[in-house]
Design a protein around this motif. Structure first.
Motif: not given
Length: 352
Positions: A168, A170, A172, A176
């Protein structure tokens, strides 16, 4: 005599944990210092840059593995105590020190790698600031496993592995980092018996334990510096390899009586994690302004100051009204404080 021997074995069996925490905090501080020095002098310190890169696959995995070792009881214990120790406890230090760090960066601008504004204060509840993300993440790990406590560990581990491989990104940090690190906490919680067995074996067979640990670290170095670490599966394996090597080495050192400094640092891990940023930055800035150009020397001195200064600061304020910086006041507790225990964020995280 038998009782004394049993006590000594018991102490040895868990004595390595503080040493492991000490190793972890030193590696974390060193990494942040290294890259701070790089930003200040324009190039990466040669020796500490290599050490930081080498330790990256297992530095935070080791932290979360150790954090999970004593978490099982909290996951199945009293709900009120859980909320107090694993949510309110973390929230108190997270919010307090986020405000302090952001406030300092606002007051003293242009000394960091990014611009900090009042908006960062408003983002505290949803976007962790700097190194404090680990406090937020650790609380979420506890909450997640508490909610999933009736699920089979095998499926929880599969879920954690799946999150890890999503990669991930993102933007954010909370999401993550959760996806990247959750597997290590799960491994610490449900693999605690195996981790203790590894430490016990290394202590009982020190020569073999050290030899195996060095072999595992050599594997980590080979994968890291060949750039194969970018392969997600190898990154995961090297995290376990480095974590196991660290457990074996600190277990042997603790049993032989050579882990005193690491143990001392580990017992003060919370204080260091919360406030190392200030002496670290101050020392780095001062040395650069004084004309020091050797990046490794600056990193060494700044790392030492960042580890030692928070311990001194805690000792100075622990019996004063300023103790709230490091010890959660009774006003922020849901349960009574039965006895004085250092607020250790790594081991059993949160029962201060």
């Amino acid at each position: 005599m038998a009782g004394e021997n049993a006590t000594n074995v018991s102490k040895q069996r868990i004595g390595w944990i503080d040493a492991a925490k000490g190793l972890t905090i030193i590696l974390v501080v060193m990494e942040h210092t290294t890259f701070g020095v790089q930003n200040a002098i324009g190039h990466l310190p040669l020796v500490f840059g290599a050490i930081a890169e080498f330790a990256k696959p297992f530095r935070m995995p080791l932290f979360f593995l150790v954090a999970g070792l004593f978490a099982y009881k909290a996951l199945f214990g009293d709900w009120r105590k859980f909320v107090d120790g694993k949510i309110v406890h973390f929230a108190y230090f997270y919010v307090l020190w986020s405000v302090i760090q952001i406030g300092i960066k606002i007051i003293v601008p242009n000394q960091g790698a990014w611009t900090v504004t009042y908006v960062d204060l408003l983002m505290i509840p949803i976007q962790p600031f700097a190194v404090l993300w680990f406090i937020y993440a650790l609380s979420l790990f506890f909450i997640t496993l508490r909610l999933l406590r009736n699920a089979r560990p095998f499926f929880i581990f599969l879920f954690a592995i799946a999150l890890y491989f999503t990669r991930l990104d993102t933007g954010w940090m909370l999401i993550d980092e959760f996806a990247w690190r959750f597997v290590w906490f799960v491994a610490g919680v449900y693999g605690a018996r195996q981790i203790f067995e590894i430490a016990d074996w290394a202590r009982a067979q020190p020569m073999k334990g050290v030899a195996l640990a060095l072999l595992l670290l050599a594997c980590v170095a080979s994968v890291v510096f060949s750039r194969l670490i970018d392969i997600r599966a190898l990154e995961l394996l090297m995290g376990f390899a480095g974590g196991a090597a660290a457990v074996m080495l600190v277990s042997v050192l603790a049993a032989k009586g050579f882990a005193g400094p690491l143990t001392f640092v580990g017992k003060h891990s919370l204080y260091i994690f919360l406030s190392f940023f200030l002496p670290m930055a101050a020392t780095r800035i001062l040395m650069v302004k004084l004309g020091f150009e050797n990046g490794d020397l600056i990193t060494l001195v700044a790392t030492a100051m960042a580890v030692i200064s928070p311990i001194i600061a805690y000792r100075l304020v622990e019996k004063t009204p300023l103790s709230f910086f490091y010890v959660r006041p009774d006003a922020f507790r849901l349960t009574g404080r039965k006895r004085t225990v250092r607020p250790d964020i790594v081991m059993a995280a949160g029962g201060d």
